[in-house]
Design a protein around this motif. Structure first.
Motif, PDB file in Angstrom:
ATOM      1  N   ARG A 124       0.832  -1.213   0.000  1.00  0.00           N
ATOM      2  CA  ARG A 124       0.000   0.000   0.000  1.00  0.00           C
ATOM      3  C   ARG A 124       0.864   1.259   0.000  1.00  0.00           C
ATOM      4  O   ARG A 124       0.480   2.286  -0.558  1.00  0.00           O
TER       5      ARG A 124
ATOM      6  N   CYS B 251       2.226   1.740  -3.642  1.00  0.00           N
ATOM      7  CA  CYS B 251       1.318   2.257  -4.663  1.00  0.00           C
ATOM      8  C   CYS B 251       0.823   3.648  -4.311  1.00  0.00           C
ATOM      9  O   CYS B 251       0.086   4.248  -5.077  1.00  0.00           O
ATOM     10  N   GLY B 252       1.217   4.168  -3.153  1.00  0.00           N
ATOM     11  CA  GLY B 252       0.868   5.545  -2.837  1.00  0.00           C
ATOM     12  C   GLY B 252      -0.391   5.694  -2.005  1.00  0.00           C
ATOM     13  O   GLY B 252      -0.848   6.806  -1.795  1.00  0.00           O
ATOM     14  N   LEU B 253      -0.987   4.578  -1.560  1.00  0.00           N
ATOM     15  CA  LEU B 253      -2.179   4.693  -0.718  1.00  0.00           C
ATOM     16  C   LEU B 253      -1.811   5.102   0.700  1.00  0.00           C
ATOM     17  O   LEU B 253      -2.532   5.837   1.353  1.00  0.00           O
TER      18      LEU B 253
ATOM     19  N   PHE C   1      -0.122   7.639 -10.468  1.00  0.00           N
ATOM     20  CA  PHE C   1      -1.188   6.654 -10.679  1.00  0.00           C
ATOM     21  C   PHE C   1      -1.350   6.289 -12.155  1.00  0.00           C
ATOM     22  O   PHE C   1      -2.048   5.341 -12.490  1.00  0.00           O
TER      23      PHE C   1
ATOM     24  N   TYR D 123      -2.566  -1.156  -9.090  1.00  0.00           N
ATOM     25  CA  TYR D 123      -2.559  -1.882  -7.815  1.00  0.00           C
ATOM     26  C   TYR D 123      -3.784  -2.766  -7.744  1.00  0.00           C
ATOM     27  O   TYR D 123      -4.890  -2.361  -8.070  1.00  0.00           O
ATOM     28  N   LEU D 124      -3.555  -4.001  -7.353  1.00  0.00           N
ATOM     29  CA  LEU D 124      -4.669  -4.915  -7.155  1.00  0.00           C
ATOM     30  C   LEU D 124      -4.579  -5.414  -5.718  1.00  0.00           C
ATOM     31  O   LEU D 124      -3.693  -6.188  -5.387  1.00  0.00           O
ATOM     32  N   GLY D 125      -5.463  -4.931  -4.885  1.00  0.00           N
ATOM     33  CA  GLY D 125      -5.411  -5.275  -3.466  1.00  0.00           C
ATOM     34  C   GLY D 125      -6.022  -6.623  -3.179  1.00  0.00           C
ATOM     35  O   GLY D 125      -6.545  -7.282  -4.077  1.00  0.00           O
TER      36      GLY D 125
ATOM     37  N   SER E  13     -10.891  -7.231  -3.917  1.00  0.00           N
ATOM     38  CA  SER E  13     -10.698  -7.207  -5.361  1.00  0.00           C
ATOM     39  C   SER E  13     -11.306  -5.982  -6.036  1.00  0.00           C
ATOM     40  O   SER E  13     -11.024  -5.723  -7.189  1.00  0.00           O
TER      41      SER E  13
END
Lengths: 204, 232
Positions: free
Chosen positions: A45, A48-50, A73, A78-80, A83
């Protein structure tokens, strides 16, 4: 090139990890490993910049990703482990909307073609709530076939997938790496993906 | 300049995508939408029954009751703006979108208003009849709600974003948002009262309009920042 230097993550008063350094170049794969609760998801996280690291810096081509803002972005997908598939939308609607959010607009025909490639033939117009966990995962992963980003960050992409789907994902990742993409992923399954270089990052 | 135009076009496209998505979801889950509307109808309809057929009293109460009911109905639906997206991971995708997050948030606020605010505005004149409101007061009531309910959605979204993922977020969101709702209530209901009393209501509308513009500028931006904090 993505570089992390001296990354630290603190949850409450517990240090999850600290002093994490890595760098990956086009065509390379990084597998993040570690037991449950070691901070794999937290790390991804951050990448990906979250989330923001408690200390340390993440750089994309030597500029801090915080300063890149929304431009970053355009670079990363990004796939957390959630889903991001809406139960009340059909597979096609889900795919079209998530791709549109990522800046790629596709029509229904293209969406159903991609879903068929993911092995969801005949399920395209079903609501996601009637799909199985594995099928939902396939809907989420279908985004990768459309993504034009340079870095994929995948958190447990293989959960709930059957053997044929895992093979498919492996093929997609290998093709992407061969074209100069970068992949960071966590997984508990043993998977052998061909890449110019494979880094292993252990969190304990 | 062509590149500039292209960017604006995609911005608008994105706005349309997110509004379409939220409306589609609202259509598939109509119970959620109807809850808000029924709450509003029931509260507003119960008062005349409880108070009795005293026309003068009812006429005096009407603006306040309708506006308070609209306020509470709108607050009832705040939790849903972001929580479902948060739970299934779509909010992460929204946060990671290369489009401006404020814009996407504005889209979500707008669809929230379409789904919860507009039905209230449309029902208000019908419900106002129960209070024996004259035609021009019904008109002013509807107009004041039309101006006021978007403010409720805009400000409410800030609270919803701040309390995202917290336990007891529902209570907290009311505490956060209610003080900001009060001016809207005062001037919204005030406009109708003024029109019943035969006074001018333009000043109230100017102030409501000003609130709307200020919240339109600041709320999406604040909400976007709050979402980044809550999810990060």
């Amino acid at each position: 090139m993505l570089q992390g230097s001296n990354l630290e993550c603190i949850r409450g008063d517990r240090v999850l990890f600290s002093g994490i350094n890595f760098s990956i170049k086009p065509g390379e794969l990084m597998q993040v490993r570690g037991p449950n609760g070691s901070g794999k998801t937290s790390l991804l996280r951050m990448l990906c910049g979250l989330a923001v690291p408690n200390s340390g810096e993440i750089r994309w081509n030597s500029s801090n990703i915080r300063s890149l803002g929304e431009d970053y972005f355009n670079i990363v997908t990004y796939l957390g482990h959630l889903s991001g598939v809406k139960d009340d939308l059909t597979a096609i609607e889900n795919l079209r909307i998530t791709s549109a959010l990522a800046g790629i607009e596709i029509d229904e025909k293209k969406a159903s073609k991609v879903l068929q490639e993911m092995g969801l033939e005949g399920r395209e117009t079903l609501l996601a709530k009637v799909l199985s966990q594995g099928q939902k995962r396939r809907v989420a992963l279908a985004r990768l076939l459309l993504a034009r980003t340079k870095l994929w960050i995948l958190d447990e992409p293989l959960t709930a997938l059957d053997i044929s789907a895992i093979e498919l994902i492996k093929k997609i990742l290998e093709q992407y790496l061969a074209q100069g993409g970068m992949v960071i992923l966590t997984t508990h399954q043993e998977i052998d993906i061909a890449a110019t270089a494979t880094h292993q990052l252990y969190l304990s | 300049m062509p590149p500039q135009r292209r960017i604006n076009y995609t911005f608008l496209n994105m706005l349309i995508w997110i509004i379409r998505r939220d409306l589609l979801l609202a259509m598939r889950r109509q119970a959620d939408v109807l809850t808000t509307l029924f709450f509003f109808i029931i509260v507003v309809s119960l008062f005349p029954l409880g108070v009795g057929p005293e026309m003068n009293t009812l006429r005096i109460m009407a603006p306040g009751v309708v506006w308070v009911a609209a306020l509470l109905a709108s607050m009832l639906s705040l939790g849903r703006i972001f929580s479902t997206d948060y739970l299934d991971g779509t909010l992460e995708q929204i946060l990671l979108s290369p489009t401006s997050l404020s814009l996407l948030v504005l889209g979500k606020m707008f669809s929230h208003w379409l789904v919860t605010g507009v039905p209230l505005v449309l029902m208000a004149p019908v419900l106002g009849i129960q209070y024996d409101l004259p035609a021009n007061a019904l008109f002013v009531l509807t107009l004041s709600l039309l101006l006021g309910t978007p403010i409720l959605s805009l400000i409410g979204a800030i609270g919803a974003a701040l309390t995202l993922g917290l336990r007891g977020g529902g209570v907290l969101v009311s505490l956060l948002v209610l003080p900001l709702y009060i001016p809207v209530l005062i001037f919204g209901a005030g406009a109708v009262e003024a029109s019943i009393a035969g006074l001018g209501f333009e000043a109230h509308f100017s102030l409501l309009g000003a609130f709307l513009l200020v919240s339109l500028v600041f709320a999406p931006w604040t909400t976007a920042a709050s979402l980044r904090i809550s999810v990060g």
